[in-house]
Design a protein around this motif. Structure first.
Motif, PDB file in Angstrom:
ATOM      1  N   CYS A 124       0.873  -1.168   0.000  1.00 27.01           N
ATOM      2  CA  CYS A 124       0.000   0.000   0.000  1.00 27.01           C
ATOM      3  C   CYS A 124       0.915   1.225   0.000  1.00 27.01           C
ATOM      4  O   CYS A 124       1.822   1.328   0.829  1.00 27.01           O
ATOM      5  N   CYS A 155       0.031   3.247   3.723  1.00 27.65           N
ATOM      6  CA  CYS A 155       0.419   2.705   5.037  1.00 27.65           C
ATOM      7  C   CYS A 155       1.537   1.670   4.942  1.00 27.65           C
ATOM      8  O   CYS A 155       1.994   1.168   5.969  1.00 27.65           O
ATOM      9  N   CYS A 189      -4.163  -0.283   0.042  1.00 31.87           N
ATOM     10  CA  CYS A 189      -4.918  -1.331   0.728  1.00 31.87           C
ATOM     11  C   CYS A 189      -6.364  -0.866   0.824  1.00 31.87           C
ATOM     12  O   CYS A 189      -6.671   0.323   0.682  1.00 31.87           O
ATOM     13  N   CYS A 244      -7.027   1.922   3.515  1.00 35.94           N
ATOM     14  CA  CYS A 244      -6.610   3.277   3.120  1.00 35.94           C
ATOM     15  C   CYS A 244      -7.484   3.813   1.999  1.00 35.94           C
ATOM     16  O   CYS A 244      -7.886   4.975   2.012  1.00 35.94           O
TER      17      CYS A 244
HETATM   18 ZN   LIG Z   1      -2.886   1.178   3.423  1.00 37.27          ZN
END
Ligand SMILES: [Zn+2]
Length: 134
Positions: free
Chosen positions: A18, A21, A56, A59
């Protein structure tokens, strides 16, 4: 929507993490990460590779069509982290399982995307306890 070739390009460019994050796809779930429009389509963002990022699901859903967030340090409206223009290490750092914001953009992005939500912290704690790098 991204076609399969574009999805593969974006995924490999992100090293299967991701881009917000830094969660690795292999550590997330069996559900493929989303292809995020950095400038959302709602704001006329296009679907060229330069406007796409791997995100992800957590997020991506929290980012939604947001372009900015609030820096919790001073309540200023601040643009969100832009994975194509910004360097992750300049805006974020890991402190154990916690992601800390080093800049207004980092802090506003962490807040808007709820990057340190309880379930996220729990997942990162588990990964760390298994000896996985974040
Ligand atoms: Zn993420």
């Amino acid at each position: 929507m991204a076609d399969e070739a574009q999805r593969t390009r974006v995924t490999l460019r992100a090293d299967q993490r991701c881009e917000y994050c830094h969660l690795r796809q292999e550590h997330a779930s069996f559900i493929p990460f989303h292809i995020d429009h950095i400038i959302p389509r709602k704001h006329d963002g296009d679907s060229s590779d330069s406007n796409l990022a791997l995100a992800c699901i957590h997020c991506n859903l929290h980012k939604s069509s947001n372009l900015s967030g609030i820096d919790p340090q001073n309540n200023d409206i601040t643009t969100l982290f832009h994975p194509r223009r910004d360097q992750w290490d300049e805006h974020f750092a890991f402190e154990g399982a916690l992601i800390v914001g080093l800049t207004a953009t980092g802090r506003a992005t962490i807040r808007t995307l709820n990057m340190n939500g309880a379930d996220r912290l729990e997942l990162r704690e588990e990964l760390l306890s298994r000896g996985e790098a974040l």
